[in-house]
Write an enzyme that holds these catalytic residues in place. Sequence first.
Site, PDB file in Angstrom:
ATOM      1  N   ASN A 209      40.816  40.669  49.889  1.00  0.00           N
ATOM      2  CA  ASN A 209      39.396  40.301  49.951  1.00  0.00           C
ATOM      3  C   ASN A 209      39.175  39.316  51.098  1.00  0.00           C
ATOM      4  O   ASN A 209      40.121  38.900  51.754  1.00  0.00           O
ATOM      5  CB  ASN A 209      38.927  39.729  48.604  1.00  0.00           C
ATOM      6  CG  ASN A 209      39.723  38.510  48.191  1.00  0.00           C
ATOM      7  OD1 ASN A 209      39.691  37.477  48.865  1.00  0.00           O
ATOM      8  ND2 ASN A 209      40.468  38.630  47.091  1.00  0.00           N
ATOM      9  N   ASP A 278      40.719  41.573  40.837  1.00  0.00           N
ATOM     10  CA  ASP A 278      40.591  41.990  39.437  1.00  0.00           C
ATOM     11  C   ASP A 278      41.519  43.170  39.123  1.00  0.00           C
ATOM     12  O   ASP A 278      41.897  43.375  37.982  1.00  0.00           O
ATOM     13  CB  ASP A 278      39.141  42.399  39.146  1.00  0.00           C
ATOM     14  CG  ASP A 278      38.219  41.187  39.152  1.00  0.00           C
ATOM     15  OD1 ASP A 278      38.700  40.086  38.829  1.00  0.00           O
ATOM     16  OD2 ASP A 278      37.031  41.335  39.497  1.00  0.00           O
ATOM     17  N   LYS A 288      56.041  54.283  52.569  1.00  0.00           N
ATOM     18  CA  LYS A 288      54.713  54.332  53.178  1.00  0.00           C
ATOM     19  C   LYS A 288      53.971  55.627  52.806  1.00  0.00           C
ATOM     20  O   LYS A 288      54.547  56.715  52.922  1.00  0.00           O
ATOM     21  CB  LYS A 288      54.868  54.224  54.702  1.00  0.00           C
ATOM     22  CG  LYS A 288      53.572  54.010  55.409  1.00  0.00           C
ATOM     23  CD  LYS A 288      53.785  53.886  56.905  1.00  0.00           C
ATOM     24  CE  LYS A 288      52.447  53.957  57.594  1.00  0.00           C
ATOM     25  NZ  LYS A 288      52.556  54.295  58.986  1.00  0.00           N
ATOM     26  N   PHE A 322      35.191  29.024  40.004  1.00  0.00           N
ATOM     27  CA  PHE A 322      34.273  29.302  41.112  1.00  0.00           C
ATOM     28  C   PHE A 322      33.766  30.722  40.945  1.00  0.00           C
ATOM     29  O   PHE A 322      34.507  31.575  40.444  1.00  0.00           O
ATOM     30  CB  PHE A 322      35.007  29.196  42.459  1.00  0.00           C
ATOM     31  CG  PHE A 322      35.013  27.808  43.027  1.00  0.00           C
ATOM     32  CD1 PHE A 322      35.803  26.821  42.460  1.00  0.00           C
ATOM     33  CD2 PHE A 322      34.229  27.495  44.121  1.00  0.00           C
ATOM     34  CE1 PHE A 322      35.816  25.533  42.987  1.00  0.00           C
ATOM     35  CE2 PHE A 322      34.238  26.217  44.661  1.00  0.00           C
ATOM     36  CZ  PHE A 322      35.027  25.225  44.098  1.00  0.00           C
ATOM     37  N   LYS A 336      29.700  33.701  32.908  1.00  0.00           N
ATOM     38  CA  LYS A 336      31.138  33.632  33.199  1.00  0.00           C
ATOM     39  C   LYS A 336      31.749  32.363  32.628  1.00  0.00           C
ATOM     40  O   LYS A 336      32.840  32.373  32.066  1.00  0.00           O
ATOM     41  CB  LYS A 336      31.346  33.613  34.714  1.00  0.00           C
ATOM     42  CG  LYS A 336      31.859  34.911  35.250  1.00  0.00           C
ATOM     43  CD  LYS A 336      31.947  34.911  36.749  1.00  0.00           C
ATOM     44  CE  LYS A 336      31.540  36.287  37.229  1.00  0.00           C
ATOM     45  NZ  LYS A 336      31.539  36.414  38.663  1.00  0.00           N
ATOM     46  N   LYS A 340      34.683  32.369  29.865  1.00  0.00           N
ATOM     47  CA  LYS A 340      36.028  31.910  30.228  1.00  0.00           C
ATOM     48  C   LYS A 340      36.317  30.498  29.741  1.00  0.00           C
ATOM     49  O   LYS A 340      37.373  29.948  30.013  1.00  0.00           O
ATOM     50  CB  LYS A 340      36.210  32.004  31.746  1.00  0.00           C
ATOM     51  CG  LYS A 340      35.977  33.429  32.283  1.00  0.00           C
ATOM     52  CD  LYS A 340      36.486  33.617  33.692  1.00  0.00           C
ATOM     53  CE  LYS A 340      36.097  34.993  34.220  1.00  0.00           C
ATOM     54  NZ  LYS A 340      36.831  35.371  35.423  1.00  0.00           N
TER      55      LYS A 340
HETATM   56  N1  CTP Z   1      39.506  34.582  38.104  1.00  0.00           N
HETATM   57  C1  CTP Z   1      40.792  34.526  37.616  1.00  0.00           C
HETATM   58  N2  CTP Z   1      41.496  35.681  37.442  1.00  0.00           N
HETATM   59  C2  CTP Z   1      40.955  36.879  37.725  1.00  0.00           C
HETATM   60  C3  CTP Z   1      39.636  36.954  38.226  1.00  0.00           C
HETATM   61  C4  CTP Z   1      38.938  35.785  38.405  1.00  0.00           C
HETATM   62  O1  CTP Z   1      41.277  33.429  37.353  1.00  0.00           O
HETATM   63  N3  CTP Z   1      41.682  37.981  37.549  1.00  0.00           N
HETATM   64  C5  CTP Z   1      38.770  33.314  38.269  1.00  0.00           C
HETATM   65  C6  CTP Z   1      38.440  32.989  39.697  1.00  0.00           C
HETATM   66  O2  CTP Z   1      39.461  32.229  40.295  1.00  0.00           O
HETATM   67  C7  CTP Z   1      37.152  32.180  39.540  1.00  0.00           C
HETATM   68  C8  CTP Z   1      36.511  32.764  38.313  1.00  0.00           C
HETATM   69  O3  CTP Z   1      37.547  33.425  37.585  1.00  0.00           O
HETATM   70  O4  CTP Z   1      37.402  30.811  39.309  1.00  0.00           O
HETATM   71  C9  CTP Z   1      35.397  33.713  38.562  1.00  0.00           C
HETATM   72  O5  CTP Z   1      35.848  34.746  39.402  1.00  0.00           O
HETATM   73  P1  CTP Z   1      35.005  36.089  39.594  1.00  0.00           P
HETATM   74  O6  CTP Z   1      35.776  37.045  40.439  1.00  0.00           O
HETATM   75  O7  CTP Z   1      33.628  35.714  40.033  1.00  0.00           O
HETATM   76  O8  CTP Z   1      34.926  36.569  38.082  1.00  0.00           O
HETATM   77  P2  CTP Z   1      35.159  37.930  37.403  1.00  0.00           P
HETATM   78  O9  CTP Z   1      35.391  37.657  35.962  1.00  0.00           O
HETATM   79  O10 CTP Z   1      36.217  38.707  38.105  1.00  0.00           O
HETATM   80  O11 CTP Z   1      33.737  38.625  37.525  1.00  0.00           O
HETATM   81  P3  CTP Z   1      33.224  39.808  38.489  1.00  0.00           P
HETATM   82  O12 CTP Z   1      33.050  40.954  37.579  1.00  0.00           O
HETATM   83  O13 CTP Z   1      31.916  39.274  39.022  1.00  0.00           O
HETATM   84  O14 CTP Z   1      34.265  40.040  39.542  1.00  0.00           O
END
Ligand code: CTP
Length: 399
Positions: A209, A278, A288, A322, A336, A340
């Site tokens: 990303n 995610d 490869k 964040f 969120k 969480k």
């Molecule tokens: N985070 C995490 N582990 C993951 C995904 C996210 O610890 N597998 C944490 C990020 O470091 C951040 C927070 O969760 O502090 C929010 O991340 P974000 O990607 O916005 O949340 P998601 O739950 O993945 O929601 P989205 O569906 O919007 O991607």
Amino acid sequence: MLKGKRILLGVSGGIAAYKSVEIVSRLRKLGADINVVMTQSATKFVTPLTFRSISAGPVYTQMFDEPKSWNIKHIVLAEQADVVLVAPATANILAKMALGIADDFLSTVLLAARSPIYVAPAMNHAMYHHPATQKNLKILRERGVALIGPANGFQACGTEGDGRMSEPVQIAEELVQFFTGKQLMEGQKVLVTAGGTREPLDPVRYIGNFSSGKMGYAVARAFHEAGAEVTLVSASVDLPVPAGVQAIKVLTAEEMYHEVMKAFDGQDIVVKAAAVADYRPAVFQGQKIKKKSQNLNLELTPNPDILLSLGQKKKHQILVGFAAETHDAVGNGMEKMRKKNADILVVNDVTVPGAGFGTDTNIVSFLFLDGRRIDLPMMSKLDVARELVKEIAFLKKVK
Ligand code: CTP
């Protein structure tokens, strides 16, 4: 923490006077006794009743009010204060202080005060940069008056520049530091995650990303500056590790998960600034992947949600997440945070110029579990990080 400490707050006439109500609220939550003196102009922006209700103490506005007891009020107030804070401090009150003019209640108290004085200037940037104001500030500094700010940012007149009053949390924390003599994060163990994870597809490719890691690195630096012991679990970034910070490098979300879970029990604060993927490829191809003429479908499997796991496991720890959003940042952020079990969520809308990936600035809001929300103006990522450190310090005190 501030029980029995007497703070005299002088409020002069600027629009930032409304923010001083929050300073009073924060200091009172920490147990301070607060007397408020307002100039006549200040009462045009905020009523004395507002300050009286929040401070639960007297508010003085007039030099020649009928006294309730037979003492000379401005002298007693000046003598009793452990510290004096003027916030907002307009160009006018700063000029009066510099020259020793005493033509109303606040300026008279300030002339009589022998305790340390803090001022938080607030004015239009042209007034702030005027040689007269700069000279007055120099005189005050040489006399031992401590300056808080001003900050740079959006101004009530519609322009941007220096002269904005520092945020209430910063002003309140300056006073806390004055009374405790301790660095804000002394003795605290802090874990910060930063950067974007990479999920390998084959020996030469990965899914990644746009995270630059700048925000997380700024957070690690700000905690170190505030005296904390900082561990930084960092996914791929192109940044030097901040001095004094211990860094653990990881590549994937799973590696980050293991490092963070291993270290969690010993921490006081965890800030998850990393952009964690995610999903990862369901299968890692040992060789490869070769180009073919048909579509290539990738199967992805979910990664562990690190913040969610920490939220389920947390005991005394303060947990900060964040979230970079592209729409309804606050609504999505609140959801969120609750899901969480984080204590603070820092949200930004990455579609807004000046916010988000790769930039040196950010525009964020802090969301709190109790429903509170603080919107910060555009500022450097390091300044956002310093604000966050102060908010966490405050949360720890009132928790
Ligand atoms: N985070 C995490 N582990 C993951 C995904 C996210 O610890 N597998 C944490 C990020 O470091 C951040 C927070 O969760 O502090 C929010 O991340 P974000 O990607 O916005 O949340 P998601 O739950 O993945 O929601 P989205 O569906 O919007 O991607």
